[in-house]
Design an enzyme around this catalytic site. Structure first.
Site, short mmCIF file in Angstrom:
data_model
loop_
_atom_site.label_atom_id
_atom_site.label_comp_id
_atom_site.label_asym_id
_atom_site.label_seq_id
_atom_site.Cartn_x
_atom_site.Cartn_y
_atom_site.Cartn_z
N HIS A 14 -1.36 6.13 7.32
CA HIS A 14 -1.51 5.17 6.22
C HIS A 14 -2.92 4.58 6.22
O HIS A 14 -3.31 3.88 7.15
CB HIS A 14 -0.47 4.06 6.38
CG HIS A 14 -0.42 3.11 5.24
ND1 HIS A 14 -0.61 1.75 5.41
CD2 HIS A 14 -0.19 3.30 3.92
CE1 HIS A 14 -0.48 1.14 4.25
NE2 HIS A 14 -0.24 2.06 3.32
N HIS A 58 -8.12 -0.32 -0.76
CA HIS A 58 -6.77 -0.66 -1.21
C HIS A 58 -6.76 -1.81 -2.21
O HIS A 58 -6.15 -1.73 -3.26
CB HIS A 58 -5.88 -1.02 -0.01
CG HIS A 58 -4.52 -1.48 -0.40
ND1 HIS A 58 -4.24 -2.80 -0.67
CD2 HIS A 58 -3.36 -0.80 -0.61
CE1 HIS A 58 -2.96 -2.92 -1.01
NE2 HIS A 58 -2.41 -1.72 -0.99
#
Length: 242
Positions: A14, A58
């Site tokens: 991730h 992100h």
């Protein structure tokens, strides 16, 4: 049906194989290098800069990762890539930098982050990059308006829905996205099992990966109801994963 066995063959790191932003930060070239060295697939997040370059980050704002005020879409690629991440020597990378670095060693799963009114061209630009890329790569998004553009602007690239939830309204919305040539889904591990994941996996034979797995209960849910995990905070090769 396209063979996507490569998508589930290995755990997916991730935002790369980071150390929870202690010394090796998320979505950096250092984190991607660490993942590739361990043979883990890589998930990363992409926003569009003010001059239309896919940048790996992100958040839509810059504060948490760079200490700067403002939003990604307000700055050019040159301005963004000059910013250091978490006070380290790593900078915000472009998607092309990451692709060049990984160079097909492990699969890349690119999550597109939409900003209404600020993301025109994101799907097309990422699609073009991945079409040229020689390695295994896929795209996915939470944002339905981006997913609707996947077949037109990123044809031939395996496309996924990133999703969560168990309530009926959310499940119905997920089902509606099946009209847009999806190849896989990435679902919140804590929301398994549910009718959507069961249907796509059992009836459509569609791969399901989970996010974001941090502990043994989430590992157990993943391998009972899905096919592979997107993980962070530990090294899957060193723990029991099934």
């Amino acid at each position: 049906m396209t063979d996507l066995s490569w998508l589930t063959a290995r755990p997916v790191a991730h935002r790369g194989f980071h150390d929870m932003n202690k010394t090796r930060w998320e979505n950096t070239l250092s984190a991607f290098t660490a993942a590739a060295e361990r043979g883990y697939a890589i998930e990363c997040d992409v926003h569009l800069s003010s001059d239309g370059v896919p940048i790996i980050i992100h958040d839509d704002d810059l504060k948490r990762l760079t200490g700067q005020d403002g939003f990604v879409w307000q700055r050019s690629a040159a301005e963004l890539t000059a910013l250091k991440v978490g006070g380290t020597s790593d900078h915000l990378p472009t998607l092309q930098e990451a692709l060049d670095l990984v160079d097909g060693r492990v699969p890349m799963v690119v999550e597109l982050k939409g900003i209404p009114g600020r993301d025109e061209g994101l799907v097309a630009r990422v699609g073009k990059m991945l079409k040229r890329y020689k390695g295994k790569a896929a795209i996915m998004s939470f944002d339905h308006w981006l997913i609707r553009d996947f077949p037109k602007h990123a044809p031939g690239i395996p496309a996924g829905l990133t999703a969560y939830g168990k309530d009926l309204k959310l499940i119905e919305a997920h089902f509606s996205m099946l009209a847009h040539e999806l190849s896989f889904t990435s679902y919140a591990a804590g929301d398994l099992p549910n009718p959507f994941v069961s249907f796509v996996r059992e009836k459509l034979k569609m791969p399901v990966i989970t996010w974001t797995v941090h502990d043994q209960p989430a590992i157990d849910l993943t391998f009972k109801y899905a096919d592979q995990m997107t993980f962070e905070g530990f090294e899957p090769d060193l723990v029991k994963v099934a």
